[in-house]
Design a protein around this motif. Structure first.
Motif, PDB file in Angstrom:
ATOM      1  N   GLY A  52      -8.558 -13.156  83.966  1.00 22.56           N
ATOM      2  CA  GLY A  52      -8.590 -14.619  82.961  1.00 22.56           C
ATOM      3  C   GLY A  52      -8.705 -14.266  81.698  1.00 22.56           C
ATOM      4  O   GLY A  52      -7.730 -15.207  80.998  1.00 22.56           O
ATOM      5  N   LEU A  53      -8.903 -12.692  81.404  1.00 27.21           N
ATOM      6  CA  LEU A  53      -8.950 -13.252  79.546  1.00 27.21           C
ATOM      7  C   LEU A  53      -7.599 -12.813  79.117  1.00 27.21           C
ATOM      8  O   LEU A  53      -7.249 -13.524  78.328  1.00 27.21           O
ATOM      9  N   ASN A  54      -7.034 -12.271  79.264  1.00 25.20           N
ATOM     10  CA  ASN A  54      -5.101 -11.547  79.640  1.00 25.20           C
ATOM     11  C   ASN A  54      -4.851 -13.609  79.475  1.00 25.20           C
ATOM     12  O   ASN A  54      -3.735 -13.846  78.203  1.00 25.20           O
ATOM     13  N   ALA A  55      -5.123 -15.054  80.519  1.00 19.53           N
ATOM     14  CA  ALA A  55      -4.378 -15.407  80.972  1.00 19.53           C
ATOM     15  C   ALA A  55      -4.501 -16.580  79.586  1.00 19.53           C
ATOM     16  O   ALA A  55      -4.261 -17.395  79.807  1.00 19.53           O
ATOM     17  N   LEU A 176     -11.309 -23.152  75.193  1.00 17.35           N
ATOM     18  CA  LEU A 176      -9.936 -23.355  75.954  1.00 17.35           C
ATOM     19  C   LEU A 176     -10.992 -23.109  77.230  1.00 17.35           C
ATOM     20  O   LEU A 176     -11.568 -22.441  77.911  1.00 17.35           O
ATOM     21  N   LEU A 177      -9.780 -23.974  78.655  1.00 16.42           N
ATOM     22  CA  LEU A 177     -10.504 -23.745  79.774  1.00 16.42           C
ATOM     23  C   LEU A 177      -9.377 -23.802  80.573  1.00 16.42           C
ATOM     24  O   LEU A 177      -8.447 -23.880  80.806  1.00 16.42           O
ATOM     25  N   SER A 201     -12.808 -21.246  87.399  1.00 18.14           N
ATOM     26  CA  SER A 201     -12.956 -21.464  85.917  1.00 18.14           C
ATOM     27  C   SER A 201     -13.431 -21.100  85.301  1.00 18.14           C
ATOM     28  O   SER A 201     -14.502 -20.592  85.183  1.00 18.14           O
ATOM     29  N   ILE A 202     -12.608 -20.612  83.741  1.00 12.97           N
ATOM     30  CA  ILE A 202     -13.356 -20.181  82.881  1.00 12.97           C
ATOM     31  C   ILE A 202     -13.137 -21.332  81.545  1.00 12.97           C
ATOM     32  O   ILE A 202     -11.973 -21.609  81.099  1.00 12.97           O
ATOM     33  N   SER A 220     -16.580 -16.024  73.876  1.00  7.73           N
ATOM     34  CA  SER A 220     -17.532 -16.145  75.334  1.00  7.73           C
ATOM     35  C   SER A 220     -16.686 -16.523  76.401  1.00  7.73           C
ATOM     36  O   SER A 220     -16.714 -17.385  76.167  1.00  7.73           O
ATOM     37  N   LEU A 221     -17.541 -15.948  77.102  1.00  9.16           N
ATOM     38  CA  LEU A 221     -17.046 -16.913  78.860  1.00  9.16           C
ATOM     39  C   LEU A 221     -17.927 -17.091  79.397  1.00  9.16           C
ATOM     40  O   LEU A 221     -18.454 -16.782  80.116  1.00  9.16           O
TER      41      LEU A 221
END
Length: 296
Positions: A52-55, A176-177, A201-202, A220-221
């Motif tokens: 998810g971080l990469n995306a 970002l979402l 969701s992130i 932060s995530l």
């Protein structure tokens, strides 16, 4: 004390005593199925957090953060990716193609620096710009048979993560979402494959304003959603939360593990015990620790 209550007390004591060690955060103590699911679910969700971080950027969706192409090409949002788009049109110049498909093969999509081993990526990723006439951070993605294969340096550990489904990114300079709806199949050495239906969701909040076509700054995530885990006779419906937001450290280099703090919970019922698997990050470059906690 009844036998059932005694069994519950003993099992609770066992599962809450687990200790995570080593580069793969394996569980070192405990007995019965709880230690297996704690470890396997922990590494699976760790990998999903990193995916998810990469995306959160197109660049790191194509070349994962903290890795280097085996041919020696440095990876960053501005680096030449390992795969070319089917179409080059980018009408608004924001780095998101109007509509393009990427077909990954390995090599060239073979990366070093992934937990001391290599990472091969194969499969298909379609990227679409939801607003091709106005520059922004958002994109829509469709993934088809997108498989990542990790091989340890000694070749003794190999596992695959295959993803199908969609994710959507939106946002502004303030954050970002990322919304995901994915089916994930993960293999394990010595254990059956697991299928995870993931809808989460992130929310990413940067420490500094975001810039288009630039790498992510620290931030932060916050993660929330569900994960439905099926493996053999195992079936766990899990609620995913981050009671302590995860802290991404952009200054932490030469590692794929760039989260320096925070924790994620996967709550459900495990062997008739209500509780949650806790994934806790403590320092950049160190693998998170996995434990099982009984519900209060």
């Amino acid at each position: 004390m009844s036998q059932s209550r005694t069994r519950l007390t003993l099992l609770a004591a066992a599962v809450t005593a687990f200790v995570a060690i080593g580069c793969n955060s394996e569980i070192s103590t405990g007995a019965g199925p709880a230690d297996v699911i704690t470890s396997d679910l922990g590494v699976t969700l760790r990998d999903e957090v990193e995916a998810g971080l990469n995306a959160l950027t197109i660049g790191s969706a194509l070349d994962p953060i903290g890795t280097t192409q085996a041919a020696g090409t440095a990876t960053s949002i501005r680096a030449i990716p390992c795969v070319s788009p089917s179409a080059n049109a980018d009408s608004d110049g924001d780095g998101v193609p109007d509509d393009a498909t990427y077909l990954f093969t390995a090599p060239p999509c073979r990366f070093t620096g992934w937990r001391g081993g290599t990472l091969d990526i194969v499969g298909q990723l379609r990227i679409q710009d939801p607003s091709a006439s106005s520059a922004g951070f958002g994109y829509e993605a469709t993934v088809t048979g997108l498989r990542s294969r990790f091989t340890s340096a000694d070749g003794k550990t190999i596992y695959d993560v295959t993803r199908n489904g969609t994710w959507s990114l939106s946002g502004s300079t303030a954050g970002l979402l990322l919304s995901t709806d994915l089916q994930v199949v993960r293999t394990f050495a010595g254990h059956p494959d697991a299928t995870i239906d993931k809808q989460w969701s992130i929310n990413y909040t940067p420490a500094a304003p975001l810039l288009i076509n630039q790498p992510l700054p620290s931030g932060s995530l916050d993660i929330a959603g569900t994960a439905d885990w099926t493996r053999g006779t195992e079936h766990y419906v899990l609620v995913i939360t981050t009671p302590t937001p995860l802290q991404y450290d952009a200054s932490c280099t030469d590692t794929v593990q760039r989260i320096k703090g925070g924790e994620l919970h996967a709550a459900g019922t495990f062997d008739d015990l209500p509780g949650f698997v806790r994934i806790r990050w403590a320092r950049c470059g160190d693998e998170p620790r996995f434990t099982f906690e009984l519900a209060q």
